[in-house]
Design a protein around this motif. Structure first.
Motif, PDB file in Angstrom:
ATOM      1  N   ALA A   1       0.838  -1.210   0.000  1.00 31.52           N
ATOM      2  CA  ALA A   1       0.000   0.000   0.000  1.00 31.52           C
ATOM      3  C   ALA A   1       0.869   1.255   0.000  1.00 31.52           C
ATOM      4  CB  ALA A   1      -0.924  -0.015   1.214  1.00 31.52           C
TER       5      ALA A   1
ATOM      6  N   GLN B   1     -10.484   7.094  -4.938  1.00 30.91           N
ATOM      7  CA  GLN B   1     -10.292   5.712  -5.370  1.00 30.91           C
ATOM      8  C   GLN B   1      -8.930   5.189  -4.933  1.00 30.91           C
ATOM      9  OE1 GLN B   1     -10.452   5.203  -9.620  1.00 30.91           O
ATOM     10  NE2 GLN B   1     -10.485   2.972  -9.508  1.00 30.91           N
TER      11      GLN B   1
ATOM     12  N   ILE C   1      -6.502  -2.806   5.394  1.00 32.67           N
ATOM     13  CA  ILE C   1      -7.523  -3.512   6.181  1.00 32.67           C
ATOM     14  C   ILE C   1      -7.619  -4.977   5.752  1.00 32.67           C
ATOM     15  CG2 ILE C   1      -9.973  -3.621   6.742  1.00 32.67           C
ATOM     16  CD1 ILE C   1     -10.047  -0.553   6.414  1.00 32.67           C
ATOM     17  N   GLY C   2      -7.581  -5.183   4.424  1.00 36.50           N
ATOM     18  CA  GLY C   2      -7.634  -6.554   3.919  1.00 36.50           C
ATOM     19  C   GLY C   2      -6.476  -7.386   4.444  1.00 36.50           C
TER      20      GLY C   2
ATOM     21  N   LEU D   1      -6.670   1.671   1.610  1.00 40.91           N
ATOM     22  CA  LEU D   1      -7.373   1.153   2.790  1.00 40.91           C
ATOM     23  C   LEU D   1      -7.742  -0.317   2.614  1.00 40.91           C
ATOM     24  CD1 LEU D   1      -9.718   4.193   3.654  1.00 40.91           C
ATOM     25  CD2 LEU D   1      -7.759   3.337   4.967  1.00 40.91           C
ATOM     26  N   THR D   2      -8.110  -0.675   1.378  1.00 37.50           N
ATOM     27  CA  THR D   2      -8.453  -2.079   1.120  1.00 37.50           C
ATOM     28  C   THR D   2      -7.248  -2.979   1.351  1.00 37.50           C
ATOM     29  OG1 THR D   2     -10.117  -1.446  -0.523  1.00 37.50           O
ATOM     30  CG2 THR D   2      -9.282  -3.722  -0.611  1.00 37.50           C
ATOM     31  N   LEU D   3      -6.073  -2.511   0.876  1.00 39.55           N
ATOM     32  CA  LEU D   3      -4.854  -3.300   1.068  1.00 39.55           C
ATOM     33  C   LEU D   3      -4.499  -3.429   2.555  1.00 39.55           C
ATOM     34  CD1 LEU D   3      -2.603  -1.946  -1.843  1.00 39.55           C
ATOM     35  CD2 LEU D   3      -3.559  -4.251  -1.627  1.00 39.55           C
TER      36      LEU D   3
ATOM     37  N   GLY E   1      -9.090   4.433  -1.412  1.00 40.86           N
ATOM     38  CA  GLY E   1      -9.879   3.215  -1.239  1.00 40.86           C
ATOM     39  C   GLY E   1      -9.034   1.971  -1.440  1.00 40.86           C
ATOM     40  N   ILE E   2      -8.184   2.011  -2.485  1.00 42.36           N
ATOM     41  CA  ILE E   2      -7.290   0.877  -2.738  1.00 42.36           C
ATOM     42  C   ILE E   2      -6.321   0.687  -1.580  1.00 42.36           C
ATOM     43  CG2 ILE E   2      -5.439   0.018  -4.227  1.00 42.36           C
ATOM     44  CD1 ILE E   2      -6.868   1.463  -6.572  1.00 42.36           C
TER      45      ILE E   2
END
Length: 580
Positions: free
Chosen positions: A39, A56, A66-67, A62-64, A59-60
């Motif tokens: 990230a 966006q 949190i995921g 945070l997705t990386l 978002g990517i």
């Protein structure tokens, strides 16, 4: 290291699939831990490329992040779940397997292995396997797999930095191998000392009455203290040796991490490395060697695991005395010794060319001086040891043809040294016949003349007795042991001084009970009280490992020899009177 993994997987049997699953989940957990670095690289690369940081983009990111956290937590849970269930089931199965193996090894096995060593294996070693084996294997396999994947990633990211990373790994190998060698030597030494400490503790606790009676508490405590001090010294030696080695091992990686950062800085200054790549390399340098460092820190645990597996496998590989035995059901219960010779491990002959037969349903008494081989004969019938020459048959079958269970199910035994378990009196009596009802237990106890003293106890038949029957007198223990033999109701009965600790009043009742017990059964009795064996169908007089005389009481007292001497001494003793 890989050898240890293979050993554990081999021992785990069908549970190895769970262990492999935990390895895979552990590897994924480590890989998902790298997503936050991915990230960071993504954001920095966007900035360096002059691209706008949009919603966006965040978002990517945070997705990386949190995921990565969520997936790492999920796989960490799966690792613990798979490891814990596999580890606990694996060790539980090993405990049962070792107990079954010890039940079927020759008694000589316990002569060759100290009680401290066996106790340490069954307790501390198996506890170590239960608590650490899966954790150690997870860290080792994750470290190796992570090292391979990280090497590929770094080489792909920048081959020059990758070479520095590989150089650090190769430089660590000599230190790691030396740590493994020292760990093997020290762990074996430490486990031997631990077994000695356990043996000293057992000896002290079991012999406490003798120690106190001879006022030797101070001397024996000092011996235990010495054993504990040796144990502490061995632990200190491990720490003193491995502390500098662990520091040296970690120092290799620290230096390599600094070299990676320095080289990355030089490449960035020369324009050969972008700012985004430089930042990722600097961040990764702090953690990239962590899995390998953890492997080094666990060297002592790995070597201890190796030594633990050695001791467990030594028991598992012990030869069963009934290795080739078959489950045989008997129709007759006669016993025959045919030119039997036997010696214990020290090589001194105990029996020499002994031959005799015991017809089914008869009573045979064995008498003779102490050390002549009387008790050995009964132990050989039960196949506690194997003979060197000749043969012993039960019901026409050589005892070597049986499995231990199929042979011993035909026998009830009462030995001179009675052992009772730390359990209720009722369960001790039911030991040979667990399905017995309470009424059957009471009936056996009455026949063995122990019902009255049992009912006088606070909890009656539910009274829990001390380990080894320590809360009961010698006579009480022996009567419970006789009740246990009566309840089993086996066709062959071995009595070794069964009435030795019973008072004269109860001896009369016990003789009546034994007479009822042995009706239509094959009975072998060892006794010093010749009055208890006058009605035996045959009497074997054993002397110096041979059958010196054989016959019935009426004939033997007329013959010059050991039996007549015993009888005359017995008659003189009965006429003794105390002078006033």
């Amino acid at each position: 290291m890989l050898k240890i993994i293979r050993r554990v997987l081999r021992l785990s049997g069908n549970l190895s699939k769970r262990i492999w699953g935990s390895f895979f989940c552990g590897f994924l957990e480590s890989m998902f831990g790298l997503l936050p670095i991915v990230a960071v690289f993504f954001v920095l690369n966007q900035l360096q490329s002059g691209l706008e940081i949009t919603g966006q983009t965040w978002g990517i990111v945070l997705t990386l992040i949190i995921g990565g956290l969520v997936l790492r937590s999920i796989f960490k849970y799966l690792v613990y779940r798979l490891q814990s269930t596999a580890g606990f089931e694996f060790v539980a199965r090993e405990r049962i397997s070792l107990g079954d193996r010890l039940r079927n090894v020759p008694m000589g096995f316990f002569h060759d292995h100290s009680m401290g060593e066996l106790t340490a294996t069954m307790t501390s070693d198996l506890n170590y396997l239960e608590n650490y084996s899966m954790h150690i294997l997870d860290k080792v396999t994750s470290g190796v797999l992570t090292m391979i994947v990280m090497a590929i990633c770094v080489l792909t990211f920048d081959w020059r930095i990758g070479i520095v990373f590989l150089l650090g790994i190769f430089l660590s190998f000599p230190v790691y191998n030396y740590m493994q060698k020292k760990g093997k030597d020290l762990s074996e030494k430490r486990q031997t000392i631990q077994a000695d400490a356990i043996a000293a503790t057992l000896e002290y606790v079991q012999g406490i009455s003798v120690i106190k009676s001879f006022n030797m508490c101070e001397k024996n405590v000092s011996e235990i203290e010495n054993a504990y001090e040796k144990n502490a010294d061995s632990a200190y030696e491990v720490e003193s040796v491995f502390t500098p080695l662990n520091m040296s091992y970690s120092l290799v990686f620290r230096i390599c991490a600094c070299i990676m950062m320095f080289c990355a800085g030089l490449l960035a200054i020369g324009g050969e490395l972008t700012f985004a790549r430089l930042s990722v390399i600097l961040l990764a340098s702090f953690t990239i060697f962590n899995p390998l460092e953890v492997m080094g820190q666990m060297t002592t645990l790995i070597r201890m695991l190796d030594s633990t597996l050695d001791r467990v496998e030594r028991i598992k590989q012990a030869k069963r005395i009934d290795e080739n035995g078959k489950d045989i059901s008997l129709d007759s219960f006669d016993i025959a010794f045919d030119h039997v010779s036997f010696a214990y491990e020290n090589g001194n002959p105990i029996l020499n060319d002994v031959s005799f037969s015991i017809p089914q349903g008869s009573m045979t008494a064995i008498v003779g001086p102490s050390g002549s081989g009387k008790t050995t004969i009964t132990r050989l019938i039960a196949r506690f040891w194997d003979i060197q020459d000749g043969s012993i048959t039960v019901g026409g079958h050589d005892v070597k043809e049986f499995t231990c269970d199929s042979l011993l199910k035909n026998m009830s035994m009462v030995f001179q040294n009675v052992y009772l378990f730390r359990d209720t009196i009722e369960n001790n009596i039911k030991f040979g016949f667990p399905e017995a009802t309470h009424e059957q237990v009471v009936e056996a106890a009455k026949k063995a003349c122990c019902h009255d003293f049992i009912t006088a106890l606070p909890d009656g038949y539910n009274t829990v007795i001390g380990e080894g029957g320590s809360t009961l007198s010698g006579g009480e223990k022996q009567r419970i042991s006789i009740a246990r033999a009566m309840l089993k109701d086996a066709p062959i009965i071995l009595l070794d001084e069964a009435t030795a600790s019973v008072d004269p009043e109860n001896e009369v009742h016990l003789q009546q009970a034994i007479s009822a017990l042995v009706k239509n059964k094959t009975l072998i009795v060892i006794a010093h009280r010749l009055s208890t064996i006058r009605d035996a169908d045959q009497i074997l007089v054993v002397d110096n490992g041979k059958i010196a005389q054989k016959g019935v009481h009426a004939d033997l007292i007329q013959q010059k020899g050991i039996y007549q001497n015993f009888w005359n001494i017995r008659q003189k003793v009965r006429n003794w009177k105390l002078a006033q």
